[in-house]
Design an enzyme around this catalytic site. Structure first.
Site, short mmCIF file in Angstrom:
data_model
loop_
_atom_site.label_atom_id
_atom_site.label_comp_id
_atom_site.label_asym_id
_atom_site.label_seq_id
_atom_site.Cartn_x
_atom_site.Cartn_y
_atom_site.Cartn_z
N ALA A 74 0.82 -1.21 0.00
CA ALA A 74 0.00 0.00 0.00
C ALA A 74 0.85 1.26 0.00
O ALA A 74 0.44 2.29 -0.55
CB ALA A 74 -0.93 -0.01 1.22
N TYR A 75 2.04 1.20 0.59
CA TYR A 75 2.87 2.39 0.68
C TYR A 75 3.24 2.93 -0.70
O TYR A 75 3.01 4.11 -1.00
CB TYR A 75 4.13 2.10 1.50
CG TYR A 75 5.09 3.26 1.55
CD1 TYR A 75 4.74 4.45 2.18
CD2 TYR A 75 6.36 3.18 0.96
CE1 TYR A 75 5.61 5.52 2.22
CE2 TYR A 75 7.23 4.25 1.01
CZ TYR A 75 6.85 5.42 1.63
OH TYR A 75 7.73 6.49 1.66
N GLY A 76 3.81 2.07 -1.55
CA GLY A 76 4.19 2.51 -2.88
C GLY A 76 3.00 3.00 -3.69
O GLY A 76 3.07 4.04 -4.36
#
Length: 299
Positions: A128-130
């Site tokens: 989810a971060y990227g």
């Protein structure tokens, strides 16, 4: 220059506040924590996702706030990085917006070899971060300056150095892949330099790293030497490390405790991650220093 800094109670934001104030700029600092000691810079607690905007007029915003984690509830990561960014833009209409993004917007499933800015965002991400940081870039494209650092380190680092030190076991520092893997790192001082330049630079996307890539082994040994840690880097094959990370992630999903190793982290250590900073040098006047760990004993 009257500048607002979000994420001011964090690692990068705190450095940006102090550097801007040292230039004589009027700095308004905002962060999620109730209090922050920023050497006299006025600080206001502000929840970017749920709180009311501060209602201040500024010349520029340096947006350092966000969730920096490769493991956690996806909804929270998306809220912090996308909704928070949109709210920061809306809170300061007319101000130059400097968005601190990440090199994690490049394709995590193949090596990043002296990548130029046009190679990201991509259509696939490992977590989810990227994906959230790529979406945040889309939300501010146009008049904003977007900076893409990779592996930020320096005094006050709460992510990279602590994770590295936790990997030391019985005189060994466990790492992944090959010590010859090339990496672009970004000292917090170089990133701060880019942030301040960006407040008056032309809008666009810019990679921001130290002056030249280094090898993983040379970086690890330099940190160990500066920290006076008697340990030898030991490299695990990527396939083995991926299996270990998958098991750690499964256990984390059951226990609720963050895994010591993630597949995202393995991918970033086992393959080359280098960035081309020609555009930042040319358009922002960015002149970074080389990668160095002097003083790491006190970080």
């Amino acid at each position: 220059m009257r500048v607002a800094v979000t994420g001011a109670s964090g690692f990068v934001g705190g450095h940006v506040c102090r550097a801007a104030a040292a230039r004589g700029w009027e700095v308004l600092a905002f962060g999620r924590r109730p209090h922050a000691d920023l050497g006299g810079v006025p600080y206001t607690s502000w929840d970017l996702v749920h709180g009311e905007p501060p209602g201040e007029r500024v010349d520029a915003v340096i947006h350092c706030a966000g969730s920096v984690t490769d493991w956690g509830p996806p909804a929270e990561i998306w809220q912090a990085n996308v909704a928070g960014t949109r709210n920061a833009v809306a809170a300061f209409p007319g101000a130059r917006f400097v968005h601190v993004s990440t090199a994690s917007v490049y394709d995590p499933f193949r090596p990043t070899v002296m990548a130029t800015e046009s190679e990201a965002p991509v259509r696939r991400y490992a977590n989810a971060y990227g994906a959230a940081k790529a979406s945040a870039e889309h939300a501010v494209r146009g008049d904003a300056v977007i900076l893409r650092p990779h592996a930020i380190y320096g005094s006050g680092d709460t992510t990279l150095l602590p994770r590295l030190l936790r990997s030391v076991r019985a005189g060994r520092l466990l790492a992944v892949g090959s010590g010859a893997t090339r990496l672009s790192l970004t000292s917090v001082d170089n990133l701060v330099r880019a942030c301040l330049l960006a407040t008056t630079g032309p809008p666009g996307v810019y990679n921001v790293t130290d002056s030249e890539p280094v090898t993983l082994d040379s970086a690890l040994r330099a940190v160990l030497r500066e920290r006076n840690i008697d340990a030898e880097p030991v490299y695990l094959a990527q396939g083995l490390a991926m299996r270990m990370a998958a098991l750690a992630e499964t256990a984390a999903a059951i226990t609720g405790r963050p895994p010591r190793l993630t597949r995202y982290a393995v991918g970033h250590l086992a393959a080359e991650r280098t960035l081309d900073i020609t555009r930042a040098r040319r358009d922002l006047g960015y002149d970074p220093t080389p990668t160095a760990f002097e003083g790491a004993a006190s970080w």
